[in-house]
Write a protein that holds these residues in place. Structure first.
Motif, PDB file in Angstrom:
ATOM      1  N   ALA A   1       0.862  -1.180   0.000  1.00 37.48           N
ATOM      2  CA  ALA A   1       0.000   0.000   0.000  1.00 37.48           C
ATOM      3  C   ALA A   1       0.903   1.237   0.000  1.00 37.48           C
ATOM      4  O   ALA A   1       1.573   1.529   0.987  1.00 37.48           O
ATOM      5  N   ILE A   2       0.943   1.948  -1.123  1.00 34.16           N
ATOM      6  CA  ILE A   2       1.812   3.111  -1.262  1.00 34.16           C
ATOM      7  C   ILE A   2       1.079   4.351  -0.777  1.00 34.16           C
ATOM      8  O   ILE A   2      -0.030   4.634  -1.202  1.00 34.16           O
ATOM      9  N   ARG A   3       1.729   5.069   0.148  1.00 34.98           N
ATOM     10  CA  ARG A   3       1.153   6.304   0.665  1.00 34.98           C
ATOM     11  C   ARG A   3       1.571   7.503  -0.166  1.00 34.98           C
ATOM     12  O   ARG A   3       0.784   8.404  -0.426  1.00 34.98           O
ATOM     13  N   HIS A   4       2.830   7.503  -0.603  1.00 40.04           N
ATOM     14  CA  HIS A   4       3.343   8.682  -1.288  1.00 40.04           C
ATOM     15  C   HIS A   4       4.475   8.265  -2.230  1.00 40.04           C
ATOM     16  O   HIS A   4       5.374   7.535  -1.822  1.00 40.04           O
ATOM     17  N   VAL A   5       4.435   8.737  -3.471  1.00 42.60           N
ATOM     18  CA  VAL A   5       5.535   8.530  -4.409  1.00 42.60           C
ATOM     19  C   VAL A   5       6.400   9.785  -4.367  1.00 42.60           C
ATOM     20  O   VAL A   5       5.932  10.881  -4.646  1.00 42.60           O
ATOM     21  N   ASN A   6       7.666   9.624  -3.981  1.00 41.78           N
ATOM     22  CA  ASN A   6       8.566  10.757  -3.807  1.00 41.78           C
ATOM     23  C   ASN A   6       9.291  11.154  -5.077  1.00 41.78           C
ATOM     24  O   ASN A   6       9.558  12.333  -5.302  1.00 41.78           O
ATOM     25  N   ASP A   7       9.664  10.161  -5.897  1.00 38.28           N
ATOM     26  CA  ASP A   7      10.479  10.461  -7.071  1.00 38.28           C
ATOM     27  C   ASP A   7      10.294   9.364  -8.109  1.00 38.28           C
ATOM     28  O   ASP A   7      10.091   8.204  -7.756  1.00 38.28           O
ATOM     29  N   MET A   8      10.349   9.755  -9.377  1.00 36.98           N
ATOM     30  CA  MET A   8      10.299   8.803 -10.485  1.00 36.98           C
ATOM     31  C   MET A   8      11.270   9.270 -11.557  1.00 36.98           C
ATOM     32  O   MET A   8      11.359  10.458 -11.848  1.00 36.98           O
ATOM     33  N   LYS A   9      12.006   8.322 -12.130  1.00 41.69           N
ATOM     34  CA  LYS A   9      12.927   8.611 -13.220  1.00 41.69           C
ATOM     35  C   LYS A   9      12.775   7.496 -14.251  1.00 41.69           C
ATOM     36  O   LYS A   9      12.567   6.340 -13.901  1.00 41.69           O
TER      37      LYS A   9
ATOM     38  N   SER B   1      20.194   1.841   2.341  1.00 40.41           N
ATOM     39  CA  SER B   1      19.984   3.286   2.401  1.00 40.41           C
ATOM     40  C   SER B   1      18.628   3.588   3.032  1.00 40.41           C
ATOM     41  O   SER B   1      17.639   2.931   2.737  1.00 40.41           O
ATOM     42  N   TYR B   2      18.598   4.607   3.874  1.00 40.03           N
ATOM     43  CA  TYR B   2      17.335   5.011   4.500  1.00 40.03           C
ATOM     44  C   TYR B   2      16.546   5.933   3.574  1.00 40.03           C
ATOM     45  O   TYR B   2      15.341   5.898   3.534  1.00 40.03           O
ATOM     46  N   MET B   3      17.223   6.779   2.835  1.00 37.79           N
ATOM     47  CA  MET B   3      16.582   7.742   1.945  1.00 37.79           C
ATOM     48  C   MET B   3      17.255   7.714   0.573  1.00 37.79           C
ATOM     49  O   MET B   3      18.124   8.540   0.275  1.00 37.79           O
ATOM     50  N   PRO B   4      16.890   6.754  -0.304  1.00 32.68           N
ATOM     51  CA  PRO B   4      17.532   6.693  -1.620  1.00 32.68           C
ATOM     52  C   PRO B   4      17.044   7.808  -2.543  1.00 32.68           C
ATOM     53  O   PRO B   4      15.874   8.170  -2.538  1.00 32.68           O
ATOM     54  N   TYR B   5      17.981   8.375  -3.305  1.00 32.32           N
ATOM     55  CA  TYR B   5      17.659   9.403  -4.295  1.00 32.32           C
ATOM     56  C   TYR B   5      18.255   8.996  -5.642  1.00 32.32           C
ATOM     57  O   TYR B   5      19.469   9.013  -5.798  1.00 32.32           O
ATOM     58  N   PRO B   6      17.419   8.618  -6.621  1.00 34.31           N
ATOM     59  CA  PRO B   6      17.963   8.319  -7.948  1.00 34.31           C
ATOM     60  C   PRO B   6      18.297   9.613  -8.683  1.00 34.31           C
ATOM     61  O   PRO B   6      17.546  10.580  -8.632  1.00 34.31           O
ATOM     62  N   VAL B   7      19.456   9.631  -9.346  1.00 30.80           N
ATOM     63  CA  VAL B   7      19.936  10.823 -10.038  1.00 30.80           C
ATOM     64  C   VAL B   7      20.383  10.412 -11.442  1.00 30.80           C
ATOM     65  O   VAL B   7      21.144   9.456 -11.592  1.00 30.80           O
ATOM     66  N   ASN B   8      19.917  11.142 -12.465  1.00 30.95           N
ATOM     67  CA  ASN B   8      20.371  10.887 -13.833  1.00 30.95           C
ATOM     68  C   ASN B   8      21.777  11.436 -14.010  1.00 30.95           C
ATOM     69  O   ASN B   8      22.027  12.610 -13.766  1.00 30.95           O
ATOM     70  N   ASN B   9      22.688  10.577 -14.449  1.00 32.54           N
ATOM     71  CA  ASN B   9      24.076  10.941 -14.664  1.00 32.54           C
ATOM     72  C   ASN B   9      24.229  11.589 -16.045  1.00 32.54           C
ATOM     73  O   ASN B   9      23.369  11.437 -16.905  1.00 32.54           O
ATOM     74  N   CYS B  10      25.309  12.303 -16.268  1.00 29.46           N
ATOM     75  CA  CYS B  10      25.560  12.977 -17.551  1.00 29.46           C
ATOM     76  C   CYS B  10      25.588  12.006 -18.725  1.00 29.46           C
ATOM     77  O   CYS B  10      25.207  12.359 -19.835  1.00 29.46           O
ATOM     78  N   ASP B  11      26.053  10.779 -18.495  1.00 29.59           N
ATOM     79  CA  ASP B  11      26.154   9.802 -19.587  1.00 29.59           C
ATOM     80  C   ASP B  11      24.861   9.019 -19.810  1.00 29.59           C
ATOM     81  O   ASP B  11      24.824   8.078 -20.590  1.00 29.59           O
TER      82      ASP B  11
END
Length: 116
Positions: free
Chosen positions: A38-46, A95-105
């Protein structure tokens, strides 16, 4: 669950805007693979290529953010959801708070609040 599908649709449209055409065709995707809680909140999508990465919080999760990836199969109109990433055998997470980041490549990196 419906909100997740709407977000995926919106991200798919924006990721394809480089090759935008005058008309868009909406398709309903069937969810396969791992079951989602049961998802309460979507924080980030890439989106990178045919892979959707999303960070979310669950109901009763006390703010813990979880990372998953899903493979978009546009030929068979499916979204194959993978297991939680970073979940160790002892029940803890990498990780407690993962953050996906798009790299330059064009690749995707995952950093954490813990890495500051």
């Amino acid at each position: 669950m419906k909100n997740l599908i709407v977000f995926i649709f919106a991200l798919t449209l924006t990721s394809c805007s480089v090759n935008a055409q005058q008309s868009a065709d909406a398709q309903k995707l069937t969810l396969t693979g791992s079951r989602l809680p049961a998802i309460r909140h979507v924080n980030d999508m890439k989106i990178t290529g045919d892979t959707l990465w999303f960070v979310y919080e669950t109901e009763g999760g006390y703010g813990q953010r979880l990372l998953r990836r899903a493979i978009i199969d546009s030929k068979n109109l499916t979204l194959n959801v993978g297991p939680e990433m970073g979940h160790k055998e002892d029940g803890y997470y990498v990780s407690y708070m993962p953050y996906p980041v798009n790299n330059c490549d064009g690749s995707l990196l995952v950093t954490s609040q813990d890495n500051a």
